[in-house]
Scaffold this motif. Structure first.
Motif, PDB file in Angstrom:
ATOM      1  N   LYS A  21       0.805  -1.228   0.000  1.00  0.00           N
ATOM      2  CA  LYS A  21       0.000   0.000   0.000  1.00  0.00           C
ATOM      3  C   LYS A  21       0.839   1.279   0.000  1.00  0.00           C
ATOM      4  N   ILE A  22       2.025   1.232   0.591  1.00  0.00           N
ATOM      5  CA  ILE A  22       2.838   2.447   0.744  1.00  0.00           C
ATOM      6  C   ILE A  22       4.114   2.393  -0.099  1.00  0.00           C
ATOM      7  N   VAL A  23       4.925   1.371   0.125  1.00  0.00           N
ATOM      8  CA  VAL A  23       6.260   1.337  -0.489  1.00  0.00           C
ATOM      9  C   VAL A  23       6.199   1.178  -2.005  1.00  0.00           C
ATOM     10  N   LEU A  24       5.475   0.191  -2.491  1.00  0.00           N
ATOM     11  CA  LEU A  24       5.455  -0.050  -3.947  1.00  0.00           C
ATOM     12  C   LEU A  24       4.866   1.133  -4.734  1.00  0.00           C
ATOM     13  N   PRO A  25       3.731   1.732  -4.290  1.00  0.00           N
ATOM     14  CA  PRO A  25       3.252   2.911  -5.017  1.00  0.00           C
ATOM     15  C   PRO A  25       4.238   4.086  -4.971  1.00  0.00           C
ATOM     16  N   ALA A  26       4.876   4.299  -3.805  1.00  0.00           N
ATOM     17  CA  ALA A  26       5.854   5.389  -3.700  1.00  0.00           C
ATOM     18  C   ALA A  26       7.051   5.125  -4.608  1.00  0.00           C
ATOM     19  N   LEU A  27       7.489   3.875  -4.677  1.00  0.00           N
ATOM     20  CA  LEU A  27       8.609   3.520  -5.569  1.00  0.00           C
ATOM     21  C   LEU A  27       8.239   3.750  -7.030  1.00  0.00           C
ATOM     22  N   SER A  28       7.044   3.332  -7.407  1.00  0.00           N
ATOM     23  CA  SER A  28       6.604   3.531  -8.794  1.00  0.00           C
ATOM     24  C   SER A  28       6.586   5.006  -9.145  1.00  0.00           C
ATOM     25  N   GLN A  29       6.087   5.823  -8.243  1.00  0.00           N
ATOM     26  CA  GLN A  29       6.008   7.263  -8.486  1.00  0.00           C
ATOM     27  C   GLN A  29       7.402   7.864  -8.647  1.00  0.00           C
ATOM     28  N   ILE A  30       8.312   7.509  -7.747  1.00  0.00           N
ATOM     29  CA  ILE A  30       9.646   8.111  -7.793  1.00  0.00           C
ATOM     30  C   ILE A  30      10.451   7.573  -8.976  1.00  0.00           C
ATOM     31  N   ILE A  31      10.306   6.296  -9.303  1.00  0.00           N
ATOM     32  CA  ILE A  31      11.026   5.715 -10.436  1.00  0.00           C
ATOM     33  C   ILE A  31      10.618   6.413 -11.725  1.00  0.00           C
ATOM     34  N   ASN A  32       9.328   6.688 -11.882  1.00  0.00           N
ATOM     35  CA  ASN A  32       8.856   7.374 -13.093  1.00  0.00           C
ATOM     36  C   ASN A  32       9.414   8.786 -13.204  1.00  0.00           C
ATOM     37  N   ALA A  33       9.727   9.407 -12.066  1.00  0.00           N
ATOM     38  CA  ALA A  33      10.238  10.777 -12.071  1.00  0.00           C
ATOM     39  C   ALA A  33      11.761  10.857 -12.153  1.00  0.00           C
ATOM     40  N   LEU A  34      12.437   9.771 -11.793  1.00  0.00           N
ATOM     41  CA  LEU A  34      13.902   9.793 -11.783  1.00  0.00           C
ATOM     42  C   LEU A  34      14.472   9.763 -13.196  1.00  0.00           C
ATOM     43  N   PRO A  35      15.561  10.484 -13.401  1.00  0.00           N
ATOM     44  CA  PRO A  35      16.238  10.392 -14.699  1.00  0.00           C
ATOM     45  C   PRO A  35      16.793   8.972 -14.892  1.00  0.00           C
ATOM     46  N   GLU A  36      16.889   8.560 -16.136  1.00  0.00           N
ATOM     47  CA  GLU A  36      17.444   7.243 -16.463  1.00  0.00           C
ATOM     48  C   GLU A  36      18.832   7.127 -15.836  1.00  0.00           C
ATOM     49  N   GLY A  37      19.107   6.010 -15.217  1.00  0.00           N
ATOM     50  CA  GLY A  37      20.410   5.784 -14.605  1.00  0.00           C
ATOM     51  C   GLY A  37      20.452   6.101 -13.117  1.00  0.00           C
ATOM     52  N   GLN A  38      19.552   6.948 -12.634  1.00  0.00           N
ATOM     53  CA  GLN A  38      19.516   7.219 -11.204  1.00  0.00           C
ATOM     54  C   GLN A  38      18.799   6.073 -10.521  1.00  0.00           C
ATOM     55  N   LYS A  39      19.303   5.676  -9.358  1.00  0.00           N
ATOM     56  CA  LYS A  39      18.809   4.463  -8.710  1.00  0.00           C
ATOM     57  C   LYS A  39      18.247   4.716  -7.319  1.00  0.00           C
ATOM     58  N   ILE A  40      17.489   3.727  -6.873  1.00  0.00           N
ATOM     59  CA  ILE A  40      17.019   3.669  -5.493  1.00  0.00           C
ATOM     60  C   ILE A  40      18.012   2.794  -4.742  1.00  0.00           C
ATOM     61  N   MET A  41      18.510   3.300  -3.636  1.00  0.00           N
ATOM     62  CA  MET A  41      19.460   2.555  -2.807  1.00  0.00           C
ATOM     63  C   MET A  41      18.687   1.824  -1.713  1.00  0.00           C
ATOM     64  N   ILE A  42      18.923   0.535  -1.605  1.00  0.00           N
ATOM     65  CA  ILE A  42      18.317  -0.282  -0.558  1.00  0.00           C
ATOM     66  C   ILE A  42      19.427  -0.598   0.442  1.00  0.00           C
ATOM     67  N   ASN A  43      19.363   0.071   1.596  1.00  0.00           N
ATOM     68  CA  ASN A  43      20.396  -0.041   2.625  1.00  0.00           C
ATOM     69  C   ASN A  43      19.979  -1.014   3.719  1.00  0.00           C
ATOM     70  N   GLY A  44      20.774  -2.047   3.920  1.00  0.00           N
ATOM     71  CA  GLY A  44      20.532  -2.996   5.000  1.00  0.00           C
ATOM     72  C   GLY A  44      21.369  -2.630   6.210  1.00  0.00           C
ATOM     73  N   TYR A  45      20.784  -2.790   7.412  1.00  0.00           N
ATOM     74  CA  TYR A  45      21.467  -2.457   8.659  1.00  0.00           C
ATOM     75  C   TYR A  45      21.307  -3.591   9.667  1.00  0.00           C
ATOM     76  N   ALA A  46      22.174  -3.602  10.666  1.00  0.00           N
ATOM     77  CA  ALA A  46      22.119  -4.580  11.749  1.00  0.00           C
ATOM     78  C   ALA A  46      22.351  -3.852  13.067  1.00  0.00           C
ATOM     79  N   SER A  47      22.045  -4.533  14.162  1.00  0.00           N
ATOM     80  CA  SER A  47      22.376  -3.985  15.472  1.00  0.00           C
ATOM     81  C   SER A  47      23.848  -4.311  15.754  1.00  0.00           C
ATOM     82  N   ALA A  48      24.378  -3.750  16.811  1.00  0.00           N
ATOM     83  CA  ALA A  48      25.790  -3.968  17.153  1.00  0.00           C
ATOM     84  C   ALA A  48      25.971  -5.161  18.098  1.00  0.00           C
ATOM     85  N   LYS A  49      25.007  -6.074  18.133  1.00  0.00           N
ATOM     86  CA  LYS A  49      25.101  -7.222  19.046  1.00  0.00           C
ATOM     87  C   LYS A  49      26.172  -8.216  18.626  1.00  0.00           C
ATOM     88  N   GLY A  50      26.246  -8.522  17.366  1.00  0.00           N
ATOM     89  CA  GLY A  50      27.202  -9.536  16.911  1.00  0.00           C
ATOM     90  C   GLY A  50      28.439  -8.913  16.295  1.00  0.00           C
TER      91      GLY A  50
END
Length: 180
Positions: free
Chosen positions: A85-114
């Motif tokens: 409901k939120i992420v996919l529609p927002a991604l579609s909207q921004i992808i259509n507006a972005l210039p060719e070659g510009q990307k969406i960065m998917i950043n993965g994070y962890a806690s400092a436990k391990g």
């Protein structure tokens, strides 16, 4: 005479209103709108995207999206609903507006436990955070028509913990989407 006064008053009011509407109006835009105009439409779109798309939570040591587990909800919705409901529609909207070659960065994070890197049979935060980013990318590709070449994934390990959150907290086990 009274009728003449009424007609004359009406004519003066009509003329004054006509002149008022023909005058340029003072700039009544809110300061934030003025800043958004100066920043440009892309910056405005990026800000809107960041306000809608919140961090996607993961369980400690897990790289699986807990799609229907209420413990991992965002904005009062389970992850599956939130993503659809939120992420996919927002991604579609921004992808259509972005210039060719510009990307969406998917950043993965962890806690400092391990450990940050693999050691003594443990994957390490870098590997786990990469798996989290890959899991979100896989979900997006499976549930949308957005091309894989519009994305990039990045493993951040336990760097960039959330402000005012204990670095060892599970709240840091997340994925964030950003515009490159």
């Amino acid at each position: 005479m009274k009728l003449f006064s009424i007609i004359l008053s009406a004519a003066i009011i009509f003329a004054a209103v006509g002149c008022e509407t023909a005058q340029p109006k003072a700039d009544t835009k809110p300061a934030m709108q003025d800043q958004m105009d100066k920043a440009g439409p892309m910056d405005s779109l990026k800000a809107e995207f960041k306000s809608k798309v919140k961090p996607i939570p993961f369980a400690y040591k897990s790289s699986q999206l807990k799609l229907n587990d209420p413990k991992y909800s965002v904005a009062g919705q389970n992850l599956d609903s939130y993503m659809k409901k939120i992420v996919l529609p927002a991604l579609s909207q921004i992808i259509n507006a972005l210039p060719e070659g510009q990307k969406i960065m998917i950043n993965g994070y962890a806690s400092a436990k391990g450990p940050e890197n693999a050691e003594k049979g443990k994957k390490g935060n870098i590997a786990i955070s990469q798996e989290r980013a890959d899991a979100v990318l896989s979900y997006i590709l499976k549930n949308s028509k957005i091309s894989k070449d519009r994305f990039e994934t990045k493993a951040n390990g336990s760097s960039n913990t959330l402000p005012d959150v204990n670095p060892r907290s599970n709240k840091n086990c997340r994925v964030e989407l950003d515009i490159e």
